[in-house]
Design a protein around this motif. Structure first.
Motif, PDB file in Angstrom:
ATOM      1  N   ILE A  18       2.037  -5.556  -9.555  1.00 34.53           N
ATOM      2  CA  ILE A  18       2.068  -6.690  -8.619  1.00 34.53           C
ATOM      3  C   ILE A  18       0.890  -7.626  -8.899  1.00 34.53           C
ATOM      4  N   TRP A  71       6.546 -14.003  -1.882  1.00 35.17           N
ATOM      5  CA  TRP A  71       7.230 -12.705  -1.934  1.00 35.17           C
ATOM      6  C   TRP A  71       6.369 -11.660  -2.637  1.00 35.17           C
ATOM      7  N   SER A  75       5.061  -8.253  -0.937  1.00 32.42           N
ATOM      8  CA  SER A  75       5.261  -6.975  -1.608  1.00 32.42           C
ATOM      9  C   SER A  75       3.951  -6.197  -1.693  1.00 32.42           C
ATOM     10  N   CYS A  79       3.219  -2.699   0.125  1.00 26.63           N
ATOM     11  CA  CYS A  79       2.813  -1.571  -0.702  1.00 26.63           C
ATOM     12  C   CYS A  79       1.533  -0.942  -0.141  1.00 26.63           C
ATOM     13  N   SER A 101       8.679  -3.038   0.173  1.00 25.97           N
ATOM     14  CA  SER A 101       7.824  -3.595  -0.868  1.00 25.97           C
ATOM     15  C   SER A 101       8.616  -3.813  -2.157  1.00 25.97           C
ATOM     16  N   SER A 104      10.919  -6.779  -1.694  1.00 22.48           N
ATOM     17  CA  SER A 104      10.162  -8.038  -1.785  1.00 22.48           C
ATOM     18  C   SER A 104       9.814  -8.359  -3.230  1.00 22.48           C
ATOM     19  N   LEU A 105       9.434  -7.335  -3.971  1.00 23.57           N
ATOM     20  CA  LEU A 105       9.116  -7.530  -5.381  1.00 23.57           C
ATOM     21  C   LEU A 105      10.352  -8.007  -6.141  1.00 23.57           C
ATOM     22  N   SER A 108      10.913 -11.621  -5.386  1.00 24.85           N
ATOM     23  CA  SER A 108       9.967 -12.436  -6.142  1.00 24.85           C
ATOM     24  C   SER A 108      10.425 -12.604  -7.586  1.00 24.85           C
TER      25      SER A 108
END
Length: 144
Positions: A18, A71, A75, A79, A101, A104-105, A108
């Motif tokens: 991330i 996003w 994430s 996390c 998380s 969301s990742l 993104s």
């Protein structure tokens, strides 16, 4: 794999990914800001039609990069929340926040994929501009 045995190291594995993703997004944003400044300097008060198309494209890309970053940060926060929940031995909350998380990742990354497509469109506009300049340079009216 038994999800009830999820440890704090599972979400910790996402931290470097991330972080690198957010760094890449920030770099894309900085390059975009530089392109906008160059376009502003180059065009001045009289904006050509191709430049107007680029401006719209750049606007859309700035919005998308902001969304990608948003996003990504969400994430990252989820996390971290997952790690906290797992540390407190709240397994179910830790698993759900980790799942959120990951979602969301993924969001993104999907926005990033769309932004890459828009970026390719911007390159096409630049190529059109180059073709137009080449045609103008070789037209019979511009002979020495």
């Amino acid at each position: 794999m038994d999800l009830s045995l999820m440890t704090i190291t599972t979400p910790a594995l996402l931290f470097p990914a991330i972080s690198l993703l957010l760094l890449a997004y920030t770099n894309r944003f900085l390059v975009l800001a530089q392109l906008i400044r160059q376009l502003n300097t180059r065009e001045g008060d009289q904006v050509r039609e191709l430049a107007k198309r680029q401006i719209e494209n750049l606007r859309k890309r700035v919005f998308l990069i902001r969304s990608m970053q948003r996003w990504g940060v969400i994430s990252f926060v989820l996390c971290t929340l997952s790690m906290f929940c797992l540390f407190m031995q709240w397994q179910l909350a830790g698993q759900w926040s980790f799942a959120a998380s990951l979602a969301s990742l993924m969001g993104s990354l999907l926005v990033s994929l769309y932004e890459i497509q828009i970026s390719c469109n911007a390159i096409q506009i630049e190529l059109e501009s180059l073709e137009h300049q080449e045609q103008t340079a070789h037209s019979p009216l511009n002979l020495p």
